[in-house]
Design a protein around this motif. Structure first.
Motif, PDB file in Angstrom:
ATOM      1  N   GLY A   1       1.555  13.668  -1.821  1.00 33.38           N
ATOM      2  CA  GLY A   1       2.070  14.710  -2.138  1.00 33.38           C
ATOM      3  C   GLY A   1       0.873  15.927  -2.147  1.00 33.38           C
ATOM      4  N   GLN A   2      -0.406  15.856  -2.343  1.00 34.64           N
ATOM      5  CA  GLN A   2      -1.344  16.891  -2.028  1.00 34.64           C
ATOM      6  C   GLN A   2      -1.505  17.091  -0.695  1.00 34.64           C
ATOM      7  N   LEU A   3      -1.482  16.051   0.098  1.00 33.45           N
ATOM      8  CA  LEU A   3      -1.512  16.317   1.522  1.00 33.45           C
ATOM      9  C   LEU A   3      -0.088  16.978   2.058  1.00 33.45           C
ATOM     10  N   GLY A   4       1.045  17.015   1.473  1.00 31.52           N
ATOM     11  CA  GLY A   4       2.153  17.852   1.830  1.00 31.52           C
ATOM     12  C   GLY A   4       3.335  16.769   2.396  1.00 31.52           C
ATOM     13  N   PHE A   5       3.310  15.579   2.078  1.00 33.09           N
ATOM     14  CA  PHE A   5       4.306  14.531   2.563  1.00 33.09           C
ATOM     15  C   PHE A   5       5.375  14.790   1.441  1.00 33.09           C
ATOM     16  N   SER A   6       6.503  14.849   2.106  1.00 33.17           N
ATOM     17  CA  SER A   6       7.829  15.084   1.197  1.00 33.17           C
ATOM     18  C   SER A   6       8.799  13.823   1.561  1.00 33.17           C
ATOM     19  N   ARG A   7       8.594  12.911   2.596  1.00 32.70           N
ATOM     20  CA  ARG A   7       9.707  11.872   2.678  1.00 32.70           C
ATOM     21  C   ARG A   7       8.870  10.803   2.383  1.00 32.70           C
ATOM     22  N   LEU A   8       9.052  10.209   1.259  1.00 37.98           N
ATOM     23  CA  LEU A   8       8.384   9.067   0.663  1.00 37.98           C
ATOM     24  C   LEU A   8       9.563   8.242   0.297  1.00 37.98           C
ATOM     25  N   SER A   9       9.305   6.701   0.653  1.00 39.76           N
ATOM     26  CA  SER A   9      10.417   5.569   0.168  1.00 39.76           C
ATOM     27  C   SER A   9       9.311   4.490  -0.494  1.00 39.76           C
ATOM     28  N   ILE A  10       9.794   3.794  -1.304  1.00 40.71           N
ATOM     29  CA  ILE A  10       8.977   2.616  -1.530  1.00 40.71           C
ATOM     30  C   ILE A  10       9.705   1.292  -1.296  1.00 40.71           C
TER      31      ILE A  10
ATOM     32  N   SER B   1       7.464  18.179 -11.523  1.00 41.22           N
ATOM     33  CA  SER B   1       6.423  17.503 -10.743  1.00 41.22           C
ATOM     34  C   SER B   1       6.206  18.292  -9.497  1.00 41.22           C
ATOM     35  N   ARG B   2       4.951  18.325  -8.971  1.00 37.42           N
ATOM     36  CA  ARG B   2       4.642  18.950  -7.809  1.00 37.42           C
ATOM     37  C   ARG B   2       4.814  18.061  -6.689  1.00 37.42           C
TER      38      ARG B   2
ATOM     39  N   GLU C   1     -13.435   4.141  -3.465  1.00 38.36           N
ATOM     40  CA  GLU C   1     -12.793   4.225  -4.876  1.00 38.36           C
ATOM     41  C   GLU C   1     -12.088   5.770  -4.972  1.00 38.36           C
ATOM     42  N   GLY C   2     -10.966   6.065  -5.464  1.00 37.45           N
ATOM     43  CA  GLY C   2     -10.586   7.336  -5.929  1.00 37.45           C
ATOM     44  C   GLY C   2      -9.493   7.900  -4.891  1.00 37.45           C
ATOM     45  N   ILE C   3      -9.169   9.166  -5.044  1.00 34.84           N
ATOM     46  CA  ILE C   3      -7.933   9.601  -4.194  1.00 34.84           C
ATOM     47  C   ILE C   3      -8.505  10.421  -2.981  1.00 34.84           C
ATOM     48  N   ASP C   4      -9.756  10.626  -2.776  1.00 33.14           N
ATOM     49  CA  ASP C   4     -10.342  11.310  -1.826  1.00 33.14           C
ATOM     50  C   ASP C   4     -10.523  10.384  -0.471  1.00 33.14           C
ATOM     51  N   PRO C   5     -10.987   9.147  -0.528  1.00 31.23           N
ATOM     52  CA  PRO C   5     -10.952   8.409   0.567  1.00 31.23           C
ATOM     53  C   PRO C   5      -9.521   7.946   1.036  1.00 31.23           C
ATOM     54  N   LEU C   6      -8.672   7.958   0.076  1.00 35.85           N
ATOM     55  CA  LEU C   6      -7.312   7.628   0.653  1.00 35.85           C
ATOM     56  C   LEU C   6      -6.706   8.960   1.271  1.00 35.85           C
ATOM     57  N   LYS C   7      -6.893  10.065   0.974  1.00 36.49           N
ATOM     58  CA  LYS C   7      -6.387  10.989   1.545  1.00 36.49           C
ATOM     59  C   LYS C   7      -7.015  11.282   2.842  1.00 36.49           C
ATOM     60  N   GLN C   8      -8.224  10.962   3.079  1.00 38.72           N
ATOM     61  CA  GLN C   8      -8.807  10.950   4.291  1.00 38.72           C
ATOM     62  C   GLN C   8      -8.350  10.091   5.334  1.00 38.72           C
TER      63      GLN C   8
ATOM     64  N   ALA D   1      -1.313   6.717  -5.239  1.00 41.22           N
ATOM     65  CA  ALA D   1      -0.944   6.694  -3.627  1.00 41.22           C
ATOM     66  C   ALA D   1      -0.002   7.994  -3.478  1.00 41.22           C
ATOM     67  N   MET D   2       1.132   8.004  -4.310  1.00 45.48           N
ATOM     68  CA  MET D   2       2.252   9.088  -4.273  1.00 45.48           C
ATOM     69  C   MET D   2       1.406  10.576  -4.497  1.00 45.48           C
ATOM     70  N   ASP D   3       0.355  10.595  -5.464  1.00 46.85           N
ATOM     71  CA  ASP D   3      -0.364  12.024  -5.617  1.00 46.85           C
ATOM     72  C   ASP D   3      -1.026  12.328  -4.473  1.00 46.85           C
ATOM     73  N   ALA D   4      -1.840  11.327  -3.750  1.00 46.17           N
ATOM     74  CA  ALA D   4      -2.454  11.705  -2.449  1.00 46.17           C
ATOM     75  C   ALA D   4      -1.690  12.330  -1.562  1.00 46.17           C
TER      76      ALA D   4
END
Length: 143
Positions: free
Chosen positions: A123-132, A40-41, A81-88, A118-121
């Protein structure tokens, strides 16, 4: 009749060209039919569950998802809707700090696809320290 001196000397040769053809064919077969593992990326650092004190001073970014699939970054609802508004929305809250820890808080009845979005957005922005975020179950509770 000559029997002794005039024996035919047959030169035996091994023809290696068909052997090479077979080996190359087998090699191509194994290379083309093997499955390659695609990692996974999105690199996720899973949280450790321990009783030690956590760093409560670290400013975390919180992405919340309700059971209807609406996203909230911090306390602001993401419009669209979608991933773009979330990334912004994530970019406007986090700025350029990609080392900032991010907590995903999702309702138990949230569709899995919304959490993955949410995890994909992130990851695309470069965050690597995720927790649920989860809530502990009561000891001795049965389903």
């Amino acid at each position: 009749m000559r029997i002794g001196n005039d024996r035919r000397q047959d030169d035996f040769e091994i023809n290696v060209i068909p052997l090479i053809d077979v080996l190359l064919t087998l090699l191509m077969f194994f290379v083309l039919t093997s499955t390659f593992i695609q990692h996974s990326r999105l690199q996720v650092t899973l949280p450790n569950a321990s009783t030690s004190d956590r760093d409560m001073n670290a400013p975390t970014l919180t992405v919340m998802i309700d059971r209807e699939g609406r996203f909230y970054v911090g306390s602001d609802e993401v419009m669209g809707e979608g991933i773009d508004p979330l990334k912004q929305a994530i970019t406007s809250h986090a700025g350029s700090d990609r080392e900032r820890p991010v907590t995903i808080r999702a309702d138990a009845n949230t569709p899995h696809q919304d959490v993955v979005t949410a995890m994909d957005a992130l990851g695309q922005l470069g965050f690597s320290r995720l927790s649920i975020a989860t809530t502990p179950t009561a000891t001795g509770a049965t389903e």
